[in-house]
Scaffold this motif. Structure first.
Motif, short mmCIF file in Angstrom:
data_model
loop_
_atom_site.label_atom_id
_atom_site.label_comp_id
_atom_site.label_asym_id
_atom_site.label_seq_id
_atom_site.Cartn_x
_atom_site.Cartn_y
_atom_site.Cartn_z
N UNK A 144 0.84 -1.19 0.00
CA UNK A 144 0.00 0.00 0.00
C UNK A 144 0.88 1.24 0.00
N UNK A 145 0.40 2.28 -0.69
CA UNK A 145 1.17 3.50 -0.80
C UNK A 145 0.37 4.72 -0.39
N UNK A 146 1.09 5.77 -0.03
CA UNK A 146 0.48 7.05 0.27
C UNK A 146 0.20 7.79 -1.03
N UNK A 147 -0.61 8.85 -0.98
CA UNK A 147 -0.90 9.61 -2.21
C UNK A 147 0.35 10.12 -2.93
N UNK A 148 1.45 10.35 -2.19
CA UNK A 148 2.68 10.85 -2.83
C UNK A 148 3.58 9.72 -3.29
N UNK A 149 3.08 8.50 -3.35
CA UNK A 149 3.74 7.28 -3.85
C UNK A 149 4.72 6.65 -2.87
N UNK A 150 4.92 7.23 -1.68
CA UNK A 150 5.79 6.60 -0.69
C UNK A 150 5.09 5.39 -0.08
N UNK A 151 5.88 4.52 0.54
CA UNK A 151 5.32 3.31 1.14
C UNK A 151 4.49 3.67 2.37
N UNK A 152 3.32 3.08 2.48
CA UNK A 152 2.45 3.32 3.62
C UNK A 152 2.90 2.45 4.79
N UNK A 153 3.54 3.08 5.75
CA UNK A 153 4.01 2.40 6.95
C UNK A 153 4.06 3.45 8.05
N UNK A 154 3.36 3.23 9.13
CA UNK A 154 3.20 4.25 10.17
C UNK A 154 4.53 4.56 10.85
N UNK A 155 4.79 5.85 11.03
CA UNK A 155 6.00 6.27 11.76
C UNK A 155 5.97 5.68 13.17
N UNK A 156 7.10 5.12 13.58
CA UNK A 156 7.18 4.51 14.89
C UNK A 156 6.88 3.03 14.89
N UNK A 157 6.21 2.55 13.82
CA UNK A 157 5.87 1.13 13.67
C UNK A 157 6.59 0.53 12.47
N UNK A 158 6.51 1.23 11.33
CA UNK A 158 7.25 0.94 10.11
C UNK A 158 6.81 -0.34 9.39
N UNK A 159 5.77 -1.02 9.87
CA UNK A 159 5.31 -2.22 9.19
C UNK A 159 4.40 -1.86 8.02
N UNK A 160 4.62 -2.51 6.92
CA UNK A 160 3.77 -2.32 5.75
C UNK A 160 2.55 -3.22 5.87
N UNK A 161 1.72 -3.23 4.85
CA UNK A 161 0.55 -4.10 4.86
C UNK A 161 0.90 -5.56 4.59
N UNK A 162 2.16 -5.83 4.25
CA UNK A 162 2.60 -7.20 3.99
C UNK A 162 3.34 -7.74 5.20
N UNK A 163 2.93 -8.86 5.70
CA UNK A 163 3.50 -9.46 6.89
C UNK A 163 5.02 -9.62 6.77
N UNK A 164 5.73 -9.12 7.77
CA UNK A 164 7.18 -9.29 7.83
C UNK A 164 7.96 -8.32 6.97
N UNK A 165 7.28 -7.38 6.31
CA UNK A 165 7.96 -6.40 5.45
C UNK A 165 7.84 -5.01 6.08
N UNK A 166 8.97 -4.38 6.28
CA UNK A 166 9.04 -3.05 6.90
C UNK A 166 9.63 -2.05 5.90
N UNK A 167 9.42 -0.77 6.16
CA UNK A 167 10.02 0.26 5.30
C UNK A 167 10.39 1.47 6.14
N UNK A 168 11.50 2.12 5.77
CA UNK A 168 11.98 3.28 6.52
C UNK A 168 12.82 4.19 5.63
N UNK A 169 13.06 5.38 6.13
CA UNK A 169 13.87 6.34 5.39
C UNK A 169 13.06 7.07 4.33
N UNK A 170 13.75 7.59 3.33
CA UNK A 170 13.09 8.38 2.29
C UNK A 170 12.01 7.59 1.55
N UNK A 171 12.18 6.29 1.49
CA UNK A 171 11.19 5.45 0.82
C UNK A 171 9.83 5.55 1.52
#
Length: 494
Positions: free
Chosen positions: A435-462
């Motif tokens: 899942x992505x945000x309207x600006x095309x970045x990965x949707x992962x909540x700050x402080x949690x960093x988990x994406x909608x896919x189990x076991x996949x995290x995202x951080x930084x400029x992405x």
């Protein structure tokens, strides 16, 4: 503090620099060294504030102020003043895996929030930080420290920029087996190929990477996940995946003639130059050369300044940098830009000094907007058309008004576009169905960093969009903490 009146006794002094006309003859670090005494004096300028704000990172009006890493700045300033360098190094590493990166390439929002900066030049925090870590390497205090035991868990980190490296370092210390995948031939991401050699040497990046390798982190280069190695292979072989590939999609210029030959994105220019320089000392000619060319750099930020410094070393014919905004004052505006906001002021950076040293003038043209690119009969850029603009705020919105009669034509053989990035590349995200945000970045909540896919995290400029090195390291450390919690059910990582 050891010297309660140091801020009244001593003047601010930042990292010394080699002479502009001399340093443009080589690709070595453009700075010179501080003496131990000089840097201790700078440490003495720290006021020992009752409520220091330098170490508390936040965003005010969309601009970072203070240190997002919550660096123990007053502590290591005081320790440097007292000559307790090893203790200062311990404090510097307590919140930052790579203080040498931020000590060189961070714009120092901590200094903008320095209490002394209310009515005096702020403490030279970035210069002190750099001196601490260089002292650590010189004295042999910075060595590999592998974890005592392993957990048996495996983590794949995709991307080796500051976020990916920070995540890898932290997870390795937690005992996990960490593998970092990088599509380029060298580790470091934009630290290596986005910042020129004279500003941040590859050897500075490599010596830290070497330590991480000695501590047990595995690095795989020339491998693009989703292309050279299937995403499903990573998901089946690793217990967790951290995506930290940055925001590398260039912001485009919808201007007539933007497809002409000789128009390049700044990052392509910088990347090719550094790779050729490291591979062959520029002997292979596999780079975009500015030699004997009229060069226009569009964009007034740090990347544009890096382009200036690189073009000058190529021995360009002429050099101009377009800044869309008006020239700012040398002091922050107390009404629109009060302390502790990051000071929005006129700055003369290393590339500006070098261009002025070679060409006899500041290379910048302010409040200039490009209206058209014009090419010759071969389809190569020959001139850039511009008009001056007036920037103002109306009803909370930024309005840009063209000023009639200010049209101008600039000769150009090479145009470098340095106006930033819009977000991460989407191919890998599509493959993972993220899942992505309207600006095309990965949707992962700050402080949690988990994406909608189990076991996949995202951080930084992405995840957050184009930002600062210090935010990337901050998020890299935080995503490591949350990944460790996911793997083990609890975590001791900070």
């Amino acid at each position: 503090m050891g010297n309660h009146t140091g801020f009244m006794q001593y003047e601010r002094q930042t990292q010394p620099e080699r002479g502009p006309t001399e340093r443009i003859k080589d690709w070595r670090d453009y700075t010179a060294s501080f003496t131990t005494q000089d840097i201790q004096v700078q440490g003495a300028r720290c006021m020992g504030c009752g409520v220091p704000t330098c170490h508390v990172g936040m965003e005010i009006n969309g601009v970072t102020t203070g240190c997002p890493l919550n660096h123990l700045i007053p502590e290591w300033n005081h320790l440097v003043y007292e000559g307790k360098w090893q203790e200062a190094l311990y404090r510097a590493h307590a919140k930052n895996n790579f203080p040498e990166f931020t000590g060189i390439a961070c714009p120092a929002p901590c200094e903008g929030a320095c209490v002394l900066g209310i009515n005096e030049p702020p403490v030279a925090i970035r210069s002190i930080e750099r001196a601490i870590v260089e002292k650590g390497f010189e004295e042999g205090w910075i060595t590999a420290n592998p974890p005592e035991k392993r957990t048996g868990r495996r983590v794949a980190v995709v991307g080796s920029g500051p976020a990916g490296l920070a995540a890898a370092a932290q997870l390795n210390q937690a005992g996990h087996e960490v593998t970092v995948f990088e599509r380029e031939d060298r580790i470091g991401g934009l630290l290596t190929y986005g910042i020129p050699e004279m500003k941040l040497s590859y050897q500075v990046v490599k010596r830290r990477v070497d330590i991480l390798e000695q501590e047990g982190v595995h690095f795989i280069t020339n491998t693009e996940v989703g292309k050279d190695i299937p995403v499903e292979k990573l998901r089946s072989e690793y217990d967790a995946i951290i995506l930290a590939t940055g925001a590398t999609v260039h912001r485009t210029m919808p201007v007539e003639g933007n497809n002409l030959k000789g128009i390049h994105y700044a990052m392509d220019f910088l990347h090719q130059n550094t790779k050729s320089l490291l591979d062959s000392g520029l002997e292979d000619n596999n780079y975009i050369s500015a030699k004997d060319k009229n060069v226009i750099v569009i964009g007034g930020g740090d990347t544009g300044t890096d382009c200036l410094a690189t073009a000058v070393r190529h021995n360009c014919k002429s050099l101009t940098q377009f800044d869309i905004y008006e020239k700012k004052g040398t002091e922050r505006d107390a009404t629109s830009n009060p302390w502790p906001q990051y000071p929005i002021i006129h700055r003369v950076e290393y590339g500006h000094k070098e261009a002025a040293g070679k060409l006899g003038r500041d290379p910048r043209a302010f409040a200039v907007m490009t209206t058209k690119f014009v090419g010759d009969e071969t389809g190569h850029i020959k001139e850039v058309h511009t008009i001056n603009v007036r920037n103002k705020i109306e009803n909370g919105r930024r309005i840009r008004e063209e000023i009639k009669g200010t049209e101008q034509i600039w000769p150009a053989d090479l145009v470098l576009i340095a106006i930033g990035f819009t977000g991460p590349e989407q191919g890998l995200l599509d493959q993972l169905n993220l899942e992505r945000n309207p600006n095309t970045t990965v949707k992962a909540t700050y402080g949690d960093y988990q994406t909608n896919v189990e076991g996949v995290f995202s951080a930084g400029d992405m995840r957050r969009g184009q930002s600062l090195i210090v935010w990337a390291i901050h998020e890299g450390r935080e995503v490591a903490r949350e990944c460790d919690r996911y793997l083990m059910g609890e975590t001791d990582l900070p």
